[in-house]
Design an enzyme around this catalytic site. Structure first.
Site, PDB file in Angstrom:
ATOM      1  N   ASP A  61       0.853  -1.199   0.000  1.00  0.00           N
ATOM      2  CA  ASP A  61       0.000   0.000   0.000  1.00  0.00           C
ATOM      3  C   ASP A  61       0.888   1.249   0.000  1.00  0.00           C
ATOM      4  O   ASP A  61       1.162   1.824   1.042  1.00  0.00           O
ATOM      5  CB  ASP A  61      -0.893  -0.049   1.251  1.00  0.00           C
ATOM      6  CG  ASP A  61      -1.998   0.980   1.212  1.00  0.00           C
ATOM      7  OD1 ASP A  61      -2.218   1.599   0.151  1.00  0.00           O
ATOM      8  OD2 ASP A  61      -2.660   1.168   2.251  1.00  0.00           O
ATOM      9  N   LYS A  63       0.382   4.023  -2.193  1.00  0.00           N
ATOM     10  CA  LYS A  63      -0.388   5.219  -2.590  1.00  0.00           C
ATOM     11  C   LYS A  63       0.485   6.223  -3.339  1.00  0.00           C
ATOM     12  O   LYS A  63       0.559   7.400  -2.981  1.00  0.00           O
ATOM     13  CB  LYS A  63      -1.032   5.885  -1.369  1.00  0.00           C
ATOM     14  CG  LYS A  63      -2.056   5.002  -0.657  1.00  0.00           C
ATOM     15  CD  LYS A  63      -2.839   5.791   0.384  1.00  0.00           C
ATOM     16  CE  LYS A  63      -3.870   4.959   1.110  1.00  0.00           C
ATOM     17  NZ  LYS A  63      -3.290   4.009   2.077  1.00  0.00           N
ATOM     18  N   GLY A  68       3.923  11.446 -14.177  1.00  0.00           N
ATOM     19  CA  GLY A  68       3.827  10.121 -14.784  1.00  0.00           C
ATOM     20  C   GLY A  68       5.158   9.388 -14.874  1.00  0.00           C
ATOM     21  O   GLY A  68       5.252   8.207 -14.522  1.00  0.00           O
TER      22      GLY A  68
HETATM   23  O1  C5P Z   1      -6.715  -1.274  11.818  1.00  0.00           O
HETATM   24  P1  C5P Z   1      -7.659  -1.032  10.683  1.00  0.00           P
HETATM   25  O2  C5P Z   1      -8.529  -2.230  10.371  1.00  0.00           O
HETATM   26  O3  C5P Z   1      -8.450   0.235  10.820  1.00  0.00           O
HETATM   27  O4  C5P Z   1      -6.679  -0.865   9.421  1.00  0.00           O
HETATM   28  C1  C5P Z   1      -7.160  -0.520   8.147  1.00  0.00           C
HETATM   29  C2  C5P Z   1      -6.019  -0.434   7.183  1.00  0.00           C
HETATM   30  O5  C5P Z   1      -6.501   0.073   5.951  1.00  0.00           O
HETATM   31  C3  C5P Z   1      -4.907   0.516   7.615  1.00  0.00           C
HETATM   32  O6  C5P Z   1      -3.691  -0.012   7.061  1.00  0.00           O
HETATM   33  C4  C5P Z   1      -5.262   1.819   6.952  1.00  0.00           C
HETATM   34  O7  C5P Z   1      -4.147   2.618   6.682  1.00  0.00           O
HETATM   35  C5  C5P Z   1      -5.853   1.305   5.634  1.00  0.00           C
HETATM   36  N1  C5P Z   1      -6.759   2.230   4.967  1.00  0.00           N
HETATM   37  C6  C5P Z   1      -7.892   2.753   5.568  1.00  0.00           C
HETATM   38  N2  C5P Z   1      -8.699   3.603   4.871  1.00  0.00           N
HETATM   39  C7  C5P Z   1      -8.393   3.933   3.620  1.00  0.00           C
HETATM   40  C8  C5P Z   1      -7.260   3.400   3.003  1.00  0.00           C
HETATM   41  C9  C5P Z   1      -6.448   2.539   3.712  1.00  0.00           C
HETATM   42  O8  C5P Z   1      -8.192   2.445   6.711  1.00  0.00           O
HETATM   43  N3  C5P Z   1      -9.196   4.726   2.947  1.00  0.00           N
END
Ligand code: C5P
Length: 231
Positions: A61, A63, A68
């Site tokens: 992840d 992001k 480009g």
């Molecule tokens: O601990 P939790 O279940 O909240 O973790 C969710 C994961 O998903 C974390 O790694 C967080 O950074 C990621 N995430 C998120 N919301 C987003 C994108 C990624 O919670 N929109």
């Protein structure tokens, strides 16, 4: 019970030692892990590589967002690791560059629509056009699919709207913000249960703290897998 690769466990710990420890505790109950920016300087890529050697699937992840040419080079570098999912921001020029950088590798490019931590006032400060966030998310998902994204990251509340897009046919929807009934929300606000997220069209759910912070992570993972089996 067998691992269910619809469940992706987020390893939001600072380094590969802590991450490896959680992976050992989860054993064969979990087959898919997410490694994010928080572990980048703590050996995240090395752990990603090790997990692949151990037969696990890996979602990196990162992001990415840049011009480009830079995104293309960064993604080409990551593509050598043969990971399963990689995130970039869903702006069409970024997605197109990521798809070019991925080349022949099997790494799927997932586009971030709008970060779920942002509300309308944050978007105003960023000069993002007027409109309801949900509509903007669906529009950004559509544009990302047209630009070649293999899937999108979205909140479970948006999964059904995105799944209904004609452009979403054959594309992946991956949802964080998932909480088993009764689990602590932490800082997540717009949550759904694992079963609800899947019923609304998600292909994979990402769960972090409710599993890796549990007294018994394996038991917590198995409870989610059990719930998915009945979804
Ligand atoms: O601990 P939790 O279940 O909240 O973790 C969710 C994961 O998903 C974390 O790694 C967080 O950074 C990621 N995430 C998120 N919301 C987003 C994108 C990624 O919670 N929109």
């Amino acid at each position: 019970m067998q691992a269910d690769d619809r469940l992706i466990v987020a390893l939001d710990v600072p380094n590969l030692l802590d991450g490896g420890n959680i992976v050992d505790q989860l054993g064969d109950s979990v087959s898919f892990y997410k490694i994010g920016l928080g572990m980048l300087t703590g050996g995240g890529l090395a752990l990603a590589n090790e997990l692949k050697q151990r037969g696990k699937r890996v979602f990196l992840d990162m992001k990415f967002f840049d011009i480009g040419a830079t995104v293309e080079k960064a993604v080409a570098g990551i593509a050598q690791y043969d990971l399963d999912f990689l995130t970039v921001h869903g702006d069409p020029h970024v997605v197109r560059a990521a798809v070019a950088g991925r080349g022949d590798s099997a790494t799927k490019i997932l586009a971030v629509t709008i970060l779920t931590s942002l509300d309308r006032s944050d978007l105003d400060v960023c000069l993002i056009k007027d409109g309801d966030i949900q509509n903007l998310v669906v529009e950004r998902a559509r544009n990302a699919f047209i630009a070649g994204a293999d899937g999108v990251i979205a909140s479970p509340q948006e999964a059904a709207l995105i799944r209904a897009l004609p452009e979403a046919a054959g594309k992946l929807i991956v949802t964080p913000g998932v909480r088993p009934a009764g689990a602590a929300l932490g800082d997540q606000k717009r949550v759904a249960t694992p079963a609800q997220a899947i019923q609304d069209g998600a292909d994979h759910i990402v769960i972090g703290r409710p599993i890796w912070q549990a007294t018994n992570p394996r038991k917590a993972a198995l409870a989610v897998i059990n719930e998915l089996a009945s979804a």
